[in-house]
Scaffold this motif. Structure first.
Motif, PDB file in Angstrom:
ATOM      1  N   LEU A 179       0.813  -1.217   0.000  1.00 24.72           N
ATOM      2  CA  LEU A 179       0.000   0.000   0.000  1.00 24.72           C
ATOM      3  C   LEU A 179       0.847   1.268   0.000  1.00 24.72           C
ATOM      4  O   LEU A 179       0.436   2.286  -0.547  1.00 24.72           O
ATOM      5  CB  LEU A 179      -0.930   0.030   1.215  1.00 24.72           C
ATOM      6  N   ALA A 180       2.020   1.217   0.640  1.00 21.67           N
ATOM      7  CA  ALA A 180       2.877   2.403   0.708  1.00 21.67           C
ATOM      8  C   ALA A 180       4.289   1.996   1.110  1.00 21.67           C
ATOM      9  O   ALA A 180       4.490   0.977   1.775  1.00 21.67           O
ATOM     10  CB  ALA A 180       2.325   3.407   1.713  1.00 21.67           C
ATOM     11  N   ILE A 181       5.251   2.819   0.687  1.00 20.80           N
ATOM     12  CA  ILE A 181       6.637   2.675   1.105  1.00 20.80           C
ATOM     13  C   ILE A 181       7.115   4.046   1.590  1.00 20.80           C
ATOM     14  O   ILE A 181       6.549   5.079   1.211  1.00 20.80           O
ATOM     15  CB  ILE A 181       7.553   2.152  -0.029  1.00 20.80           C
ATOM     16  N   ALA A 182       8.134   4.046   2.430  1.00 20.75           N
ATOM     17  CA  ALA A 182       8.631   5.321   2.947  1.00 20.75           C
ATOM     18  C   ALA A 182      10.089   5.198   3.338  1.00 20.75           C
ATOM     19  O   ALA A 182      10.611   4.107   3.548  1.00 20.75           O
ATOM     20  CB  ALA A 182       7.802   5.758   4.160  1.00 20.75           C
ATOM     21  N   GLU A 183      10.719   6.357   3.446  1.00 23.66           N
ATOM     22  CA  GLU A 183      12.051   6.439   4.027  1.00 23.66           C
ATOM     23  C   GLU A 183      12.101   7.692   4.875  1.00 23.66           C
ATOM     24  O   GLU A 183      11.409   8.682   4.597  1.00 23.66           O
ATOM     25  CB  GLU A 183      13.149   6.426   2.972  1.00 23.66           C
ATOM     26  N   GLY A 184      12.889   7.618   5.940  1.00 21.96           N
ATOM     27  CA  GLY A 184      12.946   8.758   6.841  1.00 21.96           C
ATOM     28  C   GLY A 184      14.268   8.853   7.554  1.00 21.96           C
ATOM     29  O   GLY A 184      15.030   7.890   7.638  1.00 21.96           O
ATOM     30  N   THR A 185      14.522  10.044   8.077  1.00 25.29           N
ATOM     31  CA  THR A 185      15.695  10.324   8.882  1.00 25.29           C
ATOM     32  C   THR A 185      15.197  10.797  10.243  1.00 25.29           C
ATOM     33  O   THR A 185      14.292  11.637  10.321  1.00 25.29           O
ATOM     34  CB  THR A 185      16.571  11.403   8.227  1.00 25.29           C
ATOM     35  N   PHE A 186      15.782  10.245  11.298  1.00 22.93           N
ATOM     36  CA  PHE A 186      15.334  10.505  12.654  1.00 22.93           C
ATOM     37  C   PHE A 186      16.516  10.886  13.534  1.00 22.93           C
ATOM     38  O   PHE A 186      17.645  10.496  13.269  1.00 22.93           O
ATOM     39  CB  PHE A 186      14.658   9.242  13.234  1.00 22.93           C
ATOM     40  N   ARG A 187      16.220  11.663  14.589  1.00 22.22           N
ATOM     41  CA  ARG A 187      17.251  12.039  15.554  1.00 22.22           C
ATOM     42  C   ARG A 187      16.843  11.504  16.918  1.00 22.22           C
ATOM     43  O   ARG A 187      15.722  11.718  17.370  1.00 22.22           O
ATOM     44  CB  ARG A 187      17.442  13.544  15.640  1.00 22.22           C
ATOM     45  N   ILE A 188      17.754  10.817  17.562  1.00 23.77           N
ATOM     46  CA  ILE A 188      17.529  10.314  18.912  1.00 23.77           C
ATOM     47  C   ILE A 188      17.417  11.501  19.861  1.00 23.77           C
ATOM     48  O   ILE A 188      18.251  12.408  19.825  1.00 23.77           O
ATOM     49  CB  ILE A 188      18.699   9.401  19.360  1.00 23.77           C
ATOM     50  N   ARG A 189      16.390  11.490  20.697  1.00 22.83           N
ATOM     51  CA  ARG A 189      16.210  12.568  21.673  1.00 22.83           C
ATOM     52  C   ARG A 189      17.182  12.421  22.831  1.00 22.83           C
ATOM     53  O   ARG A 189      17.634  11.319  23.138  1.00 22.83           O
ATOM     54  CB  ARG A 189      14.772  12.567  22.188  1.00 22.83           C
ATOM     55  N   SER A 190      17.467  13.533  23.479  1.00 20.58           N
ATOM     56  CA  SER A 190      18.372  13.530  24.629  1.00 20.58           C
ATOM     57  C   SER A 190      17.893  12.536  25.667  1.00 20.58           C
ATOM     58  O   SER A 190      16.706  12.461  25.971  1.00 20.58           O
ATOM     59  CB  SER A 190      18.445  14.922  25.253  1.00 20.58           C
ATOM     60  N   GLY A 191      18.836  11.751  26.209  1.00 22.89           N
ATOM     61  CA  GLY A 191      18.515  10.733  27.185  1.00 22.89           C
ATOM     62  C   GLY A 191      18.191   9.388  26.576  1.00 22.89           C
ATOM     63  O   GLY A 191      18.162   8.377  27.259  1.00 22.89           O
ATOM     64  N   SER A 192      17.931   9.372  25.268  1.00 25.09           N
ATOM     65  CA  SER A 192      17.562   8.128  24.595  1.00 25.09           C
ATOM     66  C   SER A 192      18.695   7.530  23.781  1.00 25.09           C
ATOM     67  O   SER A 192      18.506   6.556  23.081  1.00 25.09           O
ATOM     68  CB  SER A 192      16.367   8.383  23.663  1.00 25.09           C
ATOM     69  N   ASP A 193      19.884   8.128  23.880  1.00 25.23           N
ATOM     70  CA  ASP A 193      21.003   7.649  23.066  1.00 25.23           C
ATOM     71  C   ASP A 193      21.619   6.361  23.616  1.00 25.23           C
ATOM     72  O   ASP A 193      22.282   5.645  22.896  1.00 25.23           O
ATOM     73  CB  ASP A 193      22.081   8.737  22.939  1.00 25.23           C
ATOM     74  N   LYS A 194      21.336   6.040  24.863  1.00 29.05           N
ATOM     75  CA  LYS A 194      21.820   4.785  25.438  1.00 29.05           C
ATOM     76  C   LYS A 194      20.695   3.740  25.403  1.00 29.05           C
ATOM     77  O   LYS A 194      19.523   4.095  25.437  1.00 29.05           O
ATOM     78  CB  LYS A 194      22.296   5.015  26.860  1.00 29.05           C
ATOM     79  N   PRO A 195      21.043   2.450  25.352  1.00 29.49           N
ATOM     80  CA  PRO A 195      20.020   1.394  25.261  1.00 29.49           C
ATOM     81  C   PRO A 195      18.979   1.425  26.378  1.00 29.49           C
ATOM     82  O   PRO A 195      17.836   1.042  26.171  1.00 29.49           O
ATOM     83  CB  PRO A 195      20.832   0.099  25.323  1.00 29.49           C
ATOM     84  N   GLU A 196      19.372   1.904  27.583  1.00 31.76           N
ATOM     85  CA  GLU A 196      18.413   1.905  28.695  1.00 31.76           C
ATOM     86  C   GLU A 196      17.387   3.040  28.615  1.00 31.76           C
ATOM     87  O   GLU A 196      16.406   3.039  29.351  1.00 31.76           O
ATOM     88  CB  GLU A 196      19.133   1.924  30.041  1.00 31.76           C
ATOM     89  N   GLY A 197      17.585   4.004  27.714  1.00 28.93           N
ATOM     90  CA  GLY A 197      16.596   5.048  27.488  1.00 28.93           C
ATOM     91  C   GLY A 197      16.201   5.824  28.734  1.00 28.93           C
ATOM     92  O   GLY A 197      17.022   6.091  29.599  1.00 28.93           O
ATOM     93  N   VAL A 198      14.913   6.149  28.807  1.00 30.56           N
ATOM     94  CA  VAL A 198      14.360   6.959  29.902  1.00 30.56           C
ATOM     95  C   VAL A 198      13.125   6.248  30.459  1.00 30.56           C
ATOM     96  O   VAL A 198      12.513   5.418  29.779  1.00 30.56           O
ATOM     97  CB  VAL A 198      13.986   8.370  29.405  1.00 30.56           C
ATOM     98  N   PRO A 199      12.733   6.571  31.697  1.00 31.83           N
ATOM     99  CA  PRO A 199      11.515   5.953  32.251  1.00 31.83           C
ATOM    100  C   PRO A 199      10.281   6.324  31.431  1.00 31.83           C
ATOM    101  O   PRO A 199      10.189   7.422  30.898  1.00 31.83           O
ATOM    102  CB  PRO A 199      11.409   6.554  33.658  1.00 31.83           C
ATOM    103  N   ILE A 200       9.338   5.392  31.343  1.00 29.56           N
ATOM    104  CA  ILE A 200       8.079   5.664  30.616  1.00 29.56           C
ATOM    105  C   ILE A 200       7.251   6.624  31.448  1.00 29.56           C
ATOM    106  O   ILE A 200       7.102   6.465  32.622  1.00 29.56           O
ATOM    107  CB  ILE A 200       7.289   4.354  30.368  1.00 29.56           C
TER     108      ILE A 200
END
Length: 146
Positions: A125-146
């Protein structure tokens, strides 16, 4: 009154716009995310087929998720969309659609993903491509609390 963690993997307690879309998480692992949506009247355009904005939104979510998997319970990683290009290749008006996002490349803060949407007959139905930036605090695998 006890406080339970939101269950994002099972599509419950989705925040804001995510809840409005009403998708469920089929799978989410490192470099790939899959979400599904059972089409309802609210997802259709005036022509009676799935609205392109719904497709684009779902692609945006799955492709961002592909680069932000967090294996730690009660925590998450976040990204913002820098660019997103969607190409529409088909239509449908009922059934369950499946959206797959895959991280293709990236560094510590910026990553690129591609995505595809298929109907329950396997039609693209659709294809896409995108570029994303990791938000501050999310650059490590453990991320941030939900």
């Amino acid at each position: 009154m006890s406080h339970e963690e939101p269950d994002l993997m099972n599509g419950t307690d989705l925040p804001g716009f995510h809840s409005l879309l009403g998708y469920s998480q089929a799978s989410w692992e490192e470099n790939e995310a899959v979400i599904e949506l059972e089409l309802q009247a609210r997802h259709l355009n005036l022509g009676g087929v799935i609205h392109g904005g719904v497709l684009t939104s779902l692609l945006d979510i799955a492709m961002a998720q592909a680069g932000t998997h967090c294996p730690y319970p009660g925590r998450m990683r976040k990204a913002i969309t820098l660019s997103l290009t969607t190409t529409f290749t088909g239509q449908c008006s009922s059934g369950v659609i499946r959206v797959t996002g895959r991280k293709r490349a990236g560094g510590t803060r910026i990553f690129n993903s591609t995505g595809e949407v298929h109907d329950d007959q396997g039609n693209l139905l659709a294809i896409a491509e995108g570029t994303f930036r990791i938000r501050s605090g999310s650059d490590k695998p453990e991320g941030v609390p939900i």
